[in-house]
Design a protein around this motif. Structure first.
Motif, PDB file in Angstrom:
ATOM      1  N   HIS A 243      17.658  -6.995  -5.171  1.00 59.22           N
ATOM      2  CA  HIS A 243      16.961  -5.864  -4.556  1.00 59.22           C
ATOM      3  C   HIS A 243      17.820  -4.628  -4.354  1.00 59.22           C
ATOM      4  CE1 HIS A 243      13.437  -8.292  -4.217  1.00 59.22           C
ATOM      5  NE2 HIS A 243      14.142  -9.254  -3.646  1.00 59.22           N
ATOM      6  N   ALA A 280       0.334  -7.840  -5.302  1.00 62.44           N
ATOM      7  CA  ALA A 280       1.115  -8.141  -4.101  1.00 62.44           C
ATOM      8  C   ALA A 280       0.902  -9.582  -3.661  1.00 62.44           C
ATOM      9  CB  ALA A 280       0.726  -7.183  -2.974  1.00 62.44           C
ATOM     10  N   LEU A 283       2.806 -11.797  -5.949  1.00 57.79           N
ATOM     11  CA  LEU A 283       4.227 -11.684  -5.629  1.00 57.79           C
ATOM     12  C   LEU A 283       4.589 -12.592  -4.457  1.00 57.79           C
ATOM     13  CD1 LEU A 283       4.956  -7.841  -5.927  1.00 57.79           C
ATOM     14  CD2 LEU A 283       6.100  -9.660  -7.203  1.00 57.79           C
ATOM     15  N   TRP A 284       3.774 -12.574  -3.429  1.00 60.43           N
ATOM     16  CA  TRP A 284       4.039 -13.402  -2.248  1.00 60.43           C
ATOM     17  C   TRP A 284       4.064 -14.884  -2.631  1.00 60.43           C
ATOM     18  CZ3 TRP A 284       1.092 -12.518   3.026  1.00 60.43           C
ATOM     19  CH2 TRP A 284       1.724 -13.254   4.033  1.00 60.43           C
ATOM     20  N   TRP A 287       7.104 -15.662  -4.668  1.00 58.40           N
ATOM     21  CA  TRP A 287       8.333 -15.545  -3.880  1.00 58.40           C
ATOM     22  C   TRP A 287       8.725 -16.872  -3.223  1.00 58.40           C
ATOM     23  CZ3 TRP A 287       8.836  -9.934  -3.720  1.00 58.40           C
ATOM     24  CH2 TRP A 287      10.137  -9.480  -3.443  1.00 58.40           C
ATOM     25  N   THR A 313       7.291 -12.364   6.086  1.00 55.13           N
ATOM     26  CA  THR A 313       6.375 -11.525   5.319  1.00 55.13           C
ATOM     27  C   THR A 313       5.127 -11.192   6.133  1.00 55.13           C
ATOM     28  OG1 THR A 313       7.181 -12.603   3.324  1.00 55.13           O
ATOM     29  CG2 THR A 313       5.134 -11.357   3.143  1.00 55.13           C
ATOM     30  N   SER A 338       2.599  -2.753   1.049  1.00 52.27           N
ATOM     31  CA  SER A 338       3.995  -2.313   1.063  1.00 52.27           C
ATOM     32  C   SER A 338       4.795  -3.058   2.117  1.00 52.27           C
ATOM     33  CB  SER A 338       4.061  -0.803   1.329  1.00 52.27           C
ATOM     34  OG  SER A 338       3.398  -0.069   0.317  1.00 52.27           O
ATOM     35  N   VAL A 341       5.652  -6.575   0.876  1.00 44.52           N
ATOM     36  CA  VAL A 341       6.781  -6.585  -0.061  1.00 44.52           C
ATOM     37  C   VAL A 341       8.093  -6.309   0.669  1.00 44.52           C
ATOM     38  CG1 VAL A 341       7.777  -5.487  -2.100  1.00 44.52           C
ATOM     39  CG2 VAL A 341       5.327  -5.943  -2.005  1.00 44.52           C
ATOM     40  N   HIS A 393      12.849  -1.765  -1.833  1.00 44.25           N
ATOM     41  CA  HIS A 393      13.757  -2.804  -2.338  1.00 44.25           C
ATOM     42  C   HIS A 393      15.199  -2.584  -1.901  1.00 44.25           C
ATOM     43  CE1 HIS A 393      10.892  -5.071  -4.747  1.00 44.25           C
ATOM     44  NE2 HIS A 393      10.296  -3.903  -4.969  1.00 44.25           N
TER      45      HIS A 393
END
Length: 490
Positions: A243, A280, A283-284, A287, A313, A338, A341, A393
């Motif tokens: 990141h 999103a 992504l979660w 992750w 999160t 946002s 993330v 990030h």
């Protein structure tokens, strides 16, 4: 350097199942002995070394790591592609999808060719603390009979598993960068940049942070580790490597390329927040493989990383929505996504170290700080970070990396660090102040190294083949001009 390692000799970060690991160096594959000798012989001599065997591989670990690898790949395609694609204008949607997809393909091939060897060996190189050599280029010497260590004495993975898992990280990191200058970069120079950046920035940073000999070998070779690992820096799953690394490169790129035509003078709303929400969410989910898989074993510490990824999160998503409710009186979907993330980014380096309660605090704090950078700092400084790669990030990664030094403290329910220089790994004495200082050194090193490499590469490309399309092309859109297609044909 000042840090925990200064007081404890060679202090190596991690809880049992912490950070990422490097594959075994070649000498370890050939060493004589067995697990019992390594676990009981306290003297750091050649007699303590041993040869891993297939009996030390657990099928549950193998199954979990294959699933985790697939989850991390899903984070790039389709998750990141959809997340970014929904945020740009319709005329540039397809270009973002193509950029992310191609970067994943190219990065995978580069990883096979020389990336794995550069990141996870310490032989054949003049600077073993900074990057590995080419002894395992094109996966030379890697086959179904070779092994990679986990974070437990006498527990191993087939080396191919480790190569696969780390390949997915090498794929997503450069893909993150493109969001900072989306809608205004030419395709070919971008791909050239990715290959060079992986070689000069990502692989060295991954080596510095994650390379080490392994728990059964480090006591016999206490200096066989990357620079930041040797300092004692804690990075469970990539706060620095992924990141901060990508965020700094993105910031440099958007500054060198310049703002989009019409930036601040005409509206540029996301064309599909529905698509961004889907991205999103994926992504979660992915992750969990990213963070929980970074312990390299299917055990309780994988579960710890999993729940921390969940709680941090959730807290970050709520925090961003609450802040928007207070300031703007309307919490937005874009803001909540946002925040999610930002929380995922912040918990990444701390996932295997924190207590779920401190993970919540870390996620909420990171969300608030990222909100400030995205809404205030960017506007004040007037840089066009299109999809807030730096603001989320890099900033979130920095908050998470520094915060890891706090939340890992056993006094706060954290996991502390493990001294792998002992023949049988044991807990080390924790010094929060010293650890935070070490984390700051790791952040600073990453920012400086990647910042310099990225600046040189972007300037070289700008003044040779060019980075930016013509005004006409940018106005009409990259989809039809760069790729001869449109995302939507009505």
């Amino acid at each position: 350097m000042k840090g925990v390692s200064m007081k404890n000799g060679l202090k190596l970060a991690a809880g049992v199942g912490a950070t990422l690991l490097a594959a075994l160096p070649a000498w370890a594959q050939e060493a004589a002995g067995n697990v019992a000798e390594a676990a009981t012989d306290a003297a750091p001599t050649a007699a303590a070394a041993f040869t891993p065997t297939a009996e030390m591989v657990n099928k549950g670990d193998v199954a979990w790591m294959l699933v985790a690898s697939a989850f991390v790949l899903m984070m790039s395609v389709p998750a990141l592609a959809l997340f970014y694609g929904g945020l740009v204008r319709t005329k540039n949607m397809l270009s973002v999808l193509m950029q992310v997809l191609t970067i994943v393909c190219v990065a995978a091939l580069v990883w096979f060719a020389w990336g794995y060897s550069m990141a996870f060996t310490s032989t054949g190189t003049p600077f073993p603390k900074l990057f590995g050599g080419l002894d395992k280029a094109f996966l030379a010497g890697v086959d179904p009979t070779t092994f990679a260590a986990t974070f437990s004495n006498g527990v191993y993975l087939p080396e191919y598993i480790f190569v696969i898992f780390q390949m997915t990280f090498a794929c997503i990191t450069p893909a993150l960068i493109v969001g900072a200058f989306a809608e205004r970069v030419k395709f070919t120079p971008l791909i050239i940049f990715v290959v060079a950046w992986l070689t000069l920035a990502y692989f060295p940073i991954a080596h510095m942070v994650w390379y080490w000999a392994g728990p059964d070998f480090l006591h016999a070779a206490p200096d066989d580790s990357g620079l930041l690992w040797g300092w004692g820096a804690l990075d469970f799953a990539g706060g620095t490597v992924v990141h901060i690394n990508a965020g700094i490169a993105g910031l440099i790129g958007c500054l060198v390329i310049g703002p989009r035509l019409g930036y601040k003078s005409e509206p540029m709303p996301p064309h599909s927040l529905v698509m961004t929400m889907i991205g999103a969410s994926l992504l979660w989910i992915g992750w969990f493989g990213f963070n929980a898989g970074s312990g390299l074993e299917a055990n309780a510490f994988g579960a710890l990383a999993f729940i921390n990824t969940f709680t941090a999160t959730a807290a970050a998503g709520v925090a961003w929505a609450v802040i928007e409710q207070v300031i703007h009186k309307k919490p937005s979907l874009l803001g909540a996504a946002s925040g999610v993330v930002a929380g995922l980014v912040a918990i990444t380096p701390a996932a295997g170290f924190a207590h779920p309660g401190t993970a919540i605090l870390l996620g909420a704090v990171a969300s608030a700080i990222c909100f400030f950078f995205v809404t205030t700092v960017k506007n004040k400084l007037k840089y066009d970070d299109t999809l807030d790669v730096f603001g989320i990030h890099c900033v979130g990664g920095i908050v998470g990396a520094i915060g890891t030094g706090i939340v890992a403290d056993p006094a706060l329910g954290g996991q502390g660090w493990i001294d792998y220089t002992a023949p049988v790994a044991k807990a080390g004495e924790y010094d929060m102040v010293g650890q935070v200082i070490t984390q700051l050194w790791a952040v600073g090193t990453t920012v400086l190294w990647t910042g310099v490499v990225s600046l040189v590469l972007f300037l070289a490309l700008k003044h040779t083949i060019g980075l930016r399309p013509s005004k006409e092309v940018e106005t009409e859109g990259l989809d039809i001009n760069e790729h001869g297609e449109r995302a939507y044909n009505y």
